[in-house]
Scaffold this active site. Structure first.
Site, PDB file in Angstrom:
ATOM      1  N   ASP A 101      82.766  10.448  34.767  1.00 47.18           N
ATOM      2  CA  ASP A 101      83.645   9.427  34.210  1.00 47.18           C
ATOM      3  C   ASP A 101      84.758   9.186  35.228  1.00 47.18           C
ATOM      4  O   ASP A 101      85.428  10.129  35.648  1.00 47.18           O
ATOM      5  CB  ASP A 101      84.241   9.967  32.904  1.00 47.18           C
ATOM      6  CG  ASP A 101      84.375   8.913  31.837  1.00 47.18           C
ATOM      7  OD1 ASP A 101      84.932   7.852  32.150  1.00 47.18           O
ATOM      8  OD2 ASP A 101      83.945   9.167  30.697  1.00 47.18           O
ATOM      9  N   ASP A 203      85.888   3.851  33.206  1.00 48.80           N
ATOM     10  CA  ASP A 203      86.661   3.679  31.977  1.00 48.80           C
ATOM     11  C   ASP A 203      87.380   2.321  31.963  1.00 48.80           C
ATOM     12  O   ASP A 203      87.939   1.906  32.983  1.00 48.80           O
ATOM     13  CB  ASP A 203      87.693   4.810  31.938  1.00 48.80           C
ATOM     14  CG  ASP A 203      88.340   4.992  30.586  1.00 48.80           C
ATOM     15  OD1 ASP A 203      87.622   5.238  29.620  1.00 48.80           O
ATOM     16  OD2 ASP A 203      89.582   4.872  30.503  1.00 48.80           O
ATOM     17  N   ASP A 327      84.168   7.347  21.116  1.00 47.44           N
ATOM     18  CA  ASP A 327      85.201   6.483  20.523  1.00 47.44           C
ATOM     19  C   ASP A 327      84.733   5.812  19.235  1.00 47.44           C
ATOM     20  O   ASP A 327      85.481   5.022  18.655  1.00 47.44           O
ATOM     21  CB  ASP A 327      85.584   5.358  21.510  1.00 47.44           C
ATOM     22  CG  ASP A 327      86.153   5.878  22.807  1.00 47.44           C
ATOM     23  OD1 ASP A 327      86.868   6.905  22.787  1.00 47.44           O
ATOM     24  OD2 ASP A 327      85.889   5.255  23.864  1.00 47.44           O
TER      25      ASP A 327
HETATM   26  C1  GLC Z   1      88.191   4.525  27.020  1.00 51.77           C
HETATM   27  C2  GLC Z   1      87.704   5.880  26.611  1.00 51.77           C
HETATM   28  C3  GLC Z   1      88.615   6.401  25.528  1.00 51.77           C
HETATM   29  C4  GLC Z   1      90.004   6.518  26.093  1.00 51.77           C
HETATM   30  C5  GLC Z   1      90.473   5.197  26.666  1.00 51.77           C
HETATM   31  C6  GLC Z   1      91.664   5.374  27.544  1.00 51.77           C
HETATM   32  O1  GLC Z   1      88.054   3.591  26.007  1.00 51.77           O
HETATM   33  O2  GLC Z   1      86.379   5.822  26.220  1.00 51.77           O
HETATM   34  O3  GLC Z   1      88.178   7.631  25.022  1.00 51.77           O
HETATM   35  O4  GLC Z   1      90.894   6.933  25.090  1.00 51.77           O
HETATM   36  O5  GLC Z   1      89.492   4.598  27.478  1.00 51.77           O
HETATM   37  O6  GLC Z   1      91.299   6.062  28.706  1.00 51.77           O
END
Ligand code: GLC
Length: 539
Positions: A101, A203, A327
């Site tokens: 990630d 992300d 999420d």
């Molecule tokens: C993305 C991730 C989430 C995180 C957000 C901020 O949506 O999947 O889990 O809180 O980004 O990094």
């Protein structure tokens, strides 16, 4: 054409592991890299091809790793770099790919870059983040909102200015209009690619460019009144036209290495998603397609979702499908345990690359979290809507067996999030032993998919079922010279009698959502049970 002629990430199935919750090896109640290594045979035997790990970097964990304090390190909770190297080697040894990630939009407020940036107004890293004077009334510089509730700006006493964060206040946003920031993030990418990882999931990639003048965002006339962040239309913080130039810069780094993949997290539900593949294919290989998550679960709705996506992509861009992630509420909770099987057949037989969230292969459900154990900032910052937007319920420990703590961590330990109450009934060991379990269904369909060109690279063609279209989605998967498949998915809780004689006389059920149906069937009078899904090989 055989599988060699499409890339591994086109042929492959991606399995997302949330590292905190997969397997604890050192008895602290939190999963770690050595734990993942212990479970790699399980992952390989699922018939998936790649593992995507949510962030494993040093982090104060304000957003559970999505607040990165060191982009090229490993959090001590998860292990160290030697553990990572071992994980990478062990993953590759099993023929699996490893995807990390990348969180470029924001760092942690404990990242040395931000610590420097906040020190003084003339610090060389000041412009790496967004600092602005207060509005005349002393409030935030504009009306932008945080996804996790409240304003997107936090005042910092040290220099008397506000900084921008579209997520938690501990996640200050990096400024990609400063070329040094881009260069620093590209160096991070090279660090991991040089180690031999197979790609990145990037992300919130559509957030990384903001309006240069930081103009206020307009009210959203279509606001549902529920999601506080949805009150505004995010025309100055998301999906700006220039974002694609930046994405191309990231992709350029990936392309300097053979056979790597770049997956982007985007929330686009119409043809806009196509722009994230980039002009000439210079964007994301796979911009995540979340449309099955934000839809009614019915045959007409899913049929339309697939048709509109297929039409938007054409033959030029490679599709991908997602049913759940860290999420989103668990698919089994959203659609029910019976329909979760249908959903899994759908995910694994549509055209394109599927991404599977850990635990969905055994039908794990959301776990209700007692108020005192809530940890997710999206829930803590917004108590009124915590039950909707809180993400702890879908991040609970993997259910391996019926021992105390489900084999996730030692019996005496309290896992970081509570286990599902029914883990003694729903776990890997039990489902492994039951031929009709969801887990064995998952393995059967991945095994079939991996060996059948029509399924991993063939076309998708919707078929008409007359009246049954109201409850059943039917489609053909076809590739020249390859065996053809018919998929029938009953979204309804009642049976249908189908006449499919137009497709031929006979067919063979190769995978059925519920046991005992494999073998030849007549197409002119086919019974499809309530909540049943079938994958049929056509004669
Ligand atoms: C993305 C991730 C989430 C995180 C957000 C901020 O949506 O999947 O889990 O809180 O980004 O990094």
């Amino acid at each position: 054409m055989d599988s060699q002629e499409i890339a591994w990430w086109q042929h492959g199935i991606v399995y997302q592991i949330y590292p905190r919750s997969f397997q604890d090896s050192n008895g602290d109640g939190i999963g770690d890299l050595a734990g993942i290594i212990q479970r790699l045979d399980y992952v390989r035997d699922l018939g998936v091809n790649a593992v995507w790990l949510s962030p494993i970097y040093p982090s104060p964990m304000a957003d559970f790793g999505y607040d990165v304090a060191d982009y090229t390190g490993i959090h001590s909770l998860f292990g160290d770099m030697a553990d990572f190297d071992r994980l990478l080697a062990e993953t590759h040894r099993r023929g699996l790919k490893l995807i990390l990630d990348l969180v470029p939009n924001h760092s942690s407020n404990q990242h040395p870059w931000f610590l420097e940036s906040r020190r003084s107004r003339d610090n060389p890293r000041r412009d790496w983040y967004f600092w602005r004077d207060p509005a005349p009334d002393g409030g935030p510089p504009n009306n932008w909102l945080s996804v996790f509730g409240g304003p997107a700006w936090t005042f910092d006493e040290t220099t008397g200015q506000y900084y921008l964060h579209q997520f938690a206040r501990e996640q200050p946003e990096l400024n990609y209009r400063n070329p040094e920031v881009l260069a620093a993030m590209q160096a991070v990418m090279r660090f991991w690619l040089d180690k031999g990882i197979d790609g990145f999931r990037v992300d919130v990639i559509e957030f990384i460019l903001k309006d240069e003048q930081l103009r206020d965002e307009p009210e959203n006339p279509d606001w549902d009144g529920v999601d506080p962040h949805g009150r505004l239309k995010h025309i100055h913080t998301r999906d700006l036209p220039g974002v694609h130039d930046l994405i191309r810069e990231f992709r350029g780094v990936v392309d300097a290495y053979p056979e790597r993949v770049m997956i982007g997290e985007v929330f686009q539900f119409d043809e806009t998603i196509v722009s994230y593949y980039g002009a000439g294919g210079g964007g994301c290989h796979l911009p995540f397609n979340f449309r099955l998550i934000y839809r009614d679960w019915s045959a007409p709705s899913v049929r339309e979702a697939v048709a509109s996506y297929e039409a938007a992509l054409g033959s030029e861009h490679w599709p991908n499908w997602v049913l759940g992630n860290h999420d989103q509420h668990r698919i089994a909770t959203r659609v029910g345990f019976e329909q979760a099987r249908v959903a899994m057949l759908l995910l694994l037989t549509l055209r394109g690359t599927p991404t599977v969230y850990y635990g969905d292969e055994i039908g794990m459900e959301d776990v209700s979290i007692p108020p005192e154990r809530i940890q997710d900032p999206a829930a803590l910052n917004q108590p009124a809507v915590a039950h909707i937007f809180g993400r702890d319920p879908e991040r609970t420990p993997m259910q391996w067996d019926d021992s105390p703590n489900a084999g996730f961590c030692p019996p005496a330990m309290t896992p970081w999030l509570p286990l599902a109450e029914d883990f003694r009934q729903r776990n890997v060991a039990r489902q492994d032993a039951d031929p009709d379990s969801m887990l064995n269904l998952f393995r059967r369909v991945t095994a079939l998919r991996q060996g059948e060109p029509a399924l991993y690279r063939g076309t998708y063609r919707e078929i008409s079922l007359g009246e049954a279209d109201a409850g059943v989605l039917g489609y053909l998967r076809e590739a020249p010279g390859a065996r053809r498949f018919l998929v029938l998915l009953n979204f309804a809780a009642h049976p249908w009698q189908l006449d499919l004689a137009a497709l031929g006389a006979g067919a063979e059920v190769r995978v059925a959502s519920h046991g005992g149906r494999e073998g030849p069937v007549a197409l002119n009078n086919l019974a499809l049970g309530a909540d049943e899904g079938l994958v049929l090989a056509l004669d």
